[in-house]
Design a protein around this motif. Structure first.
Motif, PDB file in Angstrom:
ATOM      1  N   VAL A 163       0.846  -1.185   0.105  1.00  0.00           N
ATOM      2  CA  VAL A 163      -0.038   0.098  -0.043  1.00  0.00           C
ATOM      3  C   VAL A 163       0.721   1.007   0.044  1.00  0.00           C
ATOM      4  O   VAL A 163       1.773   1.428   0.907  1.00  0.00           O
ATOM      5  N   ILE A 164       0.757   1.992  -1.170  1.00  0.00           N
ATOM      6  CA  ILE A 164       1.525   3.279  -1.038  1.00  0.00           C
ATOM      7  C   ILE A 164       0.880   4.295  -0.239  1.00  0.00           C
ATOM      8  O   ILE A 164      -0.201   4.395   0.152  1.00  0.00           O
ATOM      9  N   PRO A 165       1.754   5.389   0.158  1.00  0.00           N
ATOM     10  CA  PRO A 165       1.156   6.601   0.979  1.00  0.00           C
ATOM     11  C   PRO A 165       0.103   7.272   0.072  1.00  0.00           C
ATOM     12  O   PRO A 165       0.241   7.179  -1.262  1.00  0.00           O
ATOM     13  N   THR A 166      -0.536   8.075   0.730  1.00  0.00           N
ATOM     14  CA  THR A 166      -1.609   8.538   0.010  1.00  0.00           C
ATOM     15  C   THR A 166      -1.202   9.969  -0.469  1.00  0.00           C
ATOM     16  O   THR A 166      -1.969  10.611  -1.289  1.00  0.00           O
ATOM     17  N   ALA A 167      -0.055  10.579   0.042  1.00  0.00           N
ATOM     18  CA  ALA A 167       0.372  11.940  -0.595  1.00  0.00           C
ATOM     19  C   ALA A 167       1.937  12.176  -0.481  1.00  0.00           C
ATOM     20  O   ALA A 167       2.580  11.387   0.391  1.00  0.00           O
ATOM     21  N   GLU A 168       2.439  13.246  -1.057  1.00  0.00           N
ATOM     22  CA  GLU A 168       3.784  13.544  -1.072  1.00  0.00           C
ATOM     23  C   GLU A 168       4.090  14.009   0.403  1.00  0.00           C
ATOM     24  O   GLU A 168       3.357  14.933   0.834  1.00  0.00           O
ATOM     25  N   SER A 169       5.303  13.981   0.737  1.00  0.00           N
ATOM     26  CA  SER A 169       5.803  14.526   1.961  1.00  0.00           C
ATOM     27  C   SER A 169       7.054  14.635   2.035  1.00  0.00           C
ATOM     28  O   SER A 169       7.599  14.834   1.044  1.00  0.00           O
ATOM     29  N   GLU A 170       7.608  15.235   3.335  1.00  0.00           N
ATOM     30  CA  GLU A 170       9.237  15.442   3.440  1.00  0.00           C
ATOM     31  C   GLU A 170       9.874  14.143   2.993  1.00  0.00           C
ATOM     32  O   GLU A 170      11.160  14.399   2.633  1.00  0.00           O
ATOM     33  N   SER A 188       5.538   9.845 -12.277  1.00  0.00           N
ATOM     34  CA  SER A 188       5.091   9.251 -13.288  1.00  0.00           C
ATOM     35  C   SER A 188       6.044   8.326 -13.936  1.00  0.00           C
ATOM     36  O   SER A 188       5.633   7.363 -14.465  1.00  0.00           O
ATOM     37  N   SER A 189       7.163   8.991 -14.330  1.00  0.00           N
ATOM     38  CA  SER A 189       8.175   8.004 -15.169  1.00  0.00           C
ATOM     39  C   SER A 189       9.603   8.436 -14.630  1.00  0.00           C
ATOM     40  O   SER A 189      10.032   9.409 -13.775  1.00  0.00           O
ATOM     41  N   PHE A 190      10.505   7.640 -14.987  1.00  0.00           N
ATOM     42  CA  PHE A 190      12.114   7.881 -14.463  1.00  0.00           C
ATOM     43  C   PHE A 190      12.577   8.958 -15.345  1.00  0.00           C
ATOM     44  O   PHE A 190      12.563   8.810 -16.683  1.00  0.00           O
ATOM     45  N   GLN A 191      12.979  10.178 -14.836  1.00  0.00           N
ATOM     46  CA  GLN A 191      13.632  11.203 -15.513  1.00  0.00           C
ATOM     47  C   GLN A 191      14.588  11.738 -14.459  1.00  0.00           C
ATOM     48  O   GLN A 191      14.950  11.252 -13.387  1.00  0.00           O
ATOM     49  N   ASP A 192      15.507  12.825 -14.869  1.00  0.00           N
ATOM     50  CA  ASP A 192      16.326  13.624 -14.129  1.00  0.00           C
ATOM     51  C   ASP A 192      15.666  13.995 -12.659  1.00  0.00           C
ATOM     52  O   ASP A 192      16.337  14.174 -11.730  1.00  0.00           O
ATOM     53  N   GLU A 193      14.426  14.546 -12.897  1.00  0.00           N
ATOM     54  CA  GLU A 193      13.627  14.936 -11.659  1.00  0.00           C
ATOM     55  C   GLU A 193      13.894  13.681 -10.419  1.00  0.00           C
ATOM     56  O   GLU A 193      13.711  14.073  -9.307  1.00  0.00           O
ATOM     57  N   LYS A 211      -1.026  12.915  -7.612  1.00  0.00           N
ATOM     58  CA  LYS A 211      -1.901  12.836  -6.748  1.00  0.00           C
ATOM     59  C   LYS A 211      -2.367  11.430  -6.019  1.00  0.00           C
ATOM     60  O   LYS A 211      -3.182  11.290  -5.346  1.00  0.00           O
ATOM     61  N   GLY A 212      -1.081  10.851  -6.395  1.00  0.00           N
ATOM     62  CA  GLY A 212      -1.132   9.553  -5.771  1.00  0.00           C
ATOM     63  C   GLY A 212      -1.889   8.443  -6.633  1.00  0.00           C
ATOM     64  O   GLY A 212      -2.183   7.193  -6.375  1.00  0.00           O
ATOM     65  N   ASP A 213      -2.446   8.801  -7.943  1.00  0.00           N
ATOM     66  CA  ASP A 213      -2.953   7.629  -8.945  1.00  0.00           C
ATOM     67  C   ASP A 213      -2.135   6.708  -9.438  1.00  0.00           C
ATOM     68  O   ASP A 213      -0.970   7.138  -9.809  1.00  0.00           O
ATOM     69  N   ILE A 214      -2.134   5.603  -9.515  1.00  0.00           N
ATOM     70  CA  ILE A 214      -1.415   4.549 -10.042  1.00  0.00           C
ATOM     71  C   ILE A 214      -1.567   4.457 -11.520  1.00  0.00           C
ATOM     72  O   ILE A 214      -2.455   4.279 -12.119  1.00  0.00           O
ATOM     73  N   LYS A 215      -0.152   4.788 -12.042  1.00  0.00           N
ATOM     74  CA  LYS A 215      -0.207   4.633 -13.632  1.00  0.00           C
ATOM     75  C   LYS A 215       0.766   3.526 -14.061  1.00  0.00           C
ATOM     76  O   LYS A 215       0.353   2.889 -15.002  1.00  0.00           O
ATOM     77  N   GLY A 216       1.696   3.107 -13.382  1.00  0.00           N
ATOM     78  CA  GLY A 216       2.553   2.054 -13.740  1.00  0.00           C
ATOM     79  C   GLY A 216       3.630   2.426 -14.940  1.00  0.00           C
ATOM     80  O   GLY A 216       3.424   3.510 -15.324  1.00  0.00           O
ATOM     81  N   VAL A 217       4.616   1.560 -14.822  1.00  0.00           N
ATOM     82  CA  VAL A 217       5.715   1.879 -15.834  1.00  0.00           C
ATOM     83  C   VAL A 217       6.014   0.288 -16.502  1.00  0.00           C
ATOM     84  O   VAL A 217       5.567  -0.599 -16.004  1.00  0.00           O
TER      85      VAL A 217
END
Length: 467
Positions: free
Chosen positions: A8-15, A21-26, A49-55
């Motif tokens: 189960v992944i966290p519900t929101a971004e945090s510290e 969504s994808s792998f990049q320099d960010e 927003k925590g929506d599962i997109k997958g890779v």
């Protein structure tokens, strides 16, 4: 790498959590920011927003990501990796622990996690992170521009003698041996701290300007100091003391007691702290301005270690020193009693002395302390005003009785004081008698009226006549 269909992944971004969504320099920037902070996890294949997109992953995809992270970071980062299956889709979890050697960079840029975003670190932040990593400070580093020939070994000997006097123990080392023992001389190289503490002659980075101002733009006396730090403390205090006013306290004893209008202990504490904690890497110098009603002490460099003004005033912080070697040297000779106690001591000294509380503020890219000589309310004691640099205690005292001197003191120390307030302080004197006394002082041009008679107005001591 492993699959975990129940994760189960966290519900929101945090510290400590970031979604990508994808792998990049960010993604790599975030890993660097986590490494420079408290660590964290990046979920690749998850929307903002925590929506599962997958890779989509090929046979070597994850390994290629790890290689790219390693190549683009310095020191090289290698995160822990898990491949997870969530809601029937594949996501990749990259975990990064706080890195022991900071700062970590990507393509020469350093980032730090603050809240739920990545913060580009400035030059000072980068330097401080590096110094914290090695548990040192700037003043412990070898000075590439100076050597033993640039300092005075006689000053080192005097420093040793002061420690011996304080501890009552003999130090069996030569000045050079002592510098090595104190880590002021490291592998035969002079440190920045030792240079500042014992410089023989002119020191370009210890400059302090001290001035006595009659207005914001009118200077009547000043000194410019570029010497060793111990000498600067004594010369600054001597200059300030020269420009303080003296109050005479009538105690009933044959001799009157003298008291400066500012607490000298607070001045000494502020001066020592500004010299010990100054950011000597900043190209601007320290400035002290002495006005009629206040003294301003300004240091380049903001508060160190993330401490805020609120932290200082509440005492809610752990002591951190920008210049550990310099602070240690001042403590060795007893000029610092306890690390981190300076602000509290200044507040208590001012309170006990009966002057209003000093101001501590971040100002113009640095830190400023403002000390006032205004009393805490109107004084109802027998304090008698001395002169401005000798003013009333000189020729103008001829013909002045104690009541006149007390009234001049009261007006001087309480700007804007009105007749009814004076009457509340002066005992056994009618309003008519007081008005007659004031009229005589006005006639002698020792005070002058400000404001209209209709509203009562107030009186002001005429300093031009005193000077």
């Amino acid at each position: 790498m492993k699959k975990n269909p129940t994760y189960v992944i966290p519900t929101a971004e945090s510290e400590t959590v970031e979604f990508k969504s994808s792998f990049q320099d960010e993604v790599i920037i975030t890993l660097v920011a986590f490494a420079n902070a408290k660590g964290g996890s990046v979920y690749v294949g998850v929307g903002d927003k925590g929506d599962i997109k997958g890779v989509s992953l090929g046979k070597e995809t994850v390994q290629n990501w790890i290689n790219e992270i390693k190549i683009k970071t310095q020191p090289s980062l290698i995160p822990d990796v898990e491949t997870l299956e969530v809601e029937g889709k594949t996501i990749v979890l990259l975990k990064m622990q706080e890195y022991p050697i900071k700062p970590v960079s990507i393509k020469g840029k350093c980032y730090k996690r603050i809240g739920n975003s990545n913060h580009l670190m400035g030059v000072e932040e980068i330097a401080n992170e590096h110094l914290k990593t090695i548990n040192g400070s700037w003043d412990f580093y070898p000075d590439p521009h100076h050597s033993l020939k640039d300092i005075s070994l006689e000053k080192v000997s005097r420093f040793i003698h002061r420690i011996e006097q304080r501890t009552e123990n003999k130090i069996p080392y030569t000045p050079v041996e002592f510098l090595t023992k104190m880590e002021m001389l490291r592998e035969g190289k002079l440190t920045f701290g030792a240079y500042l503490l014992f410089v023989a002659d002119y020191c370009p980075i210890s400059d302090i300007q001290v001035g006595r101002f009659k207005s914001n733009i009118t200077i009547i006396d000043s000194i410019s100091l570029n010497t060793d730090l111990f000498s600067e403390v004594e010369e600054i205090i001597a200059f300030i003391k020269k420009h303080l006013m003296v109050e005479y306290i009538i105690t009933g004893e044959p001799q009157r007691t003298e008291r400066f209008d500012y607490p000298l202990d607070a001045i000494r504490e502020i001066v020592i702290n500004m010299i010990v904690h100054r950011d000597y890497r900043d190209s601007s110098g320290s400035v002290i301005k002495i006005f009629d009603n206040r003294i301003e002490f300004y240091n380049p460099g903001k508060l160190f270690g993330g401490i805020t003004i609120e932290d200082l005033l509440t005492g809610n912080y752990s002591s951190k020193s920008r210049n550990k070697l310099i602070a240690k040297a001042f403590k060795e000779v007893g000029l610092i009693e306890r690390y981190g106690s300076g602000i509290h001591r200044v507040q208590e000294i001012c309170k006990d002395y009966g002057v209003i509380a000093p101001v501590f503020e971040e100002f113009s890219g640095g830190f400023r302390v403002v000390l006032f000589n205004e009393k805490q309310g109107i004084q109802k004691d027998d304090t008698i005003k001395g002169g401005l640099s000798g003013g009333l205690s000189g020729g103008l005292n001829d013909g002045l009785n104690d009541a006149d001197r007390f009234l001049l003191s009261l007006i001087e120390k309480n700007p804007g004081i009105q007749l009814k307030e004076i009457l509340s302080v002066v005992e056994n004197k009618s309003q008519r008698t007081l008005e007659r006394q004031i009229a005589q002082l006005i006639e002698r041009k020792l005070i002058e009226r400000r404001g209209s008679r209709k509203t009562g107005g107030y009186w002001k001591v005429n300093k031009e006549v005193q000077s």
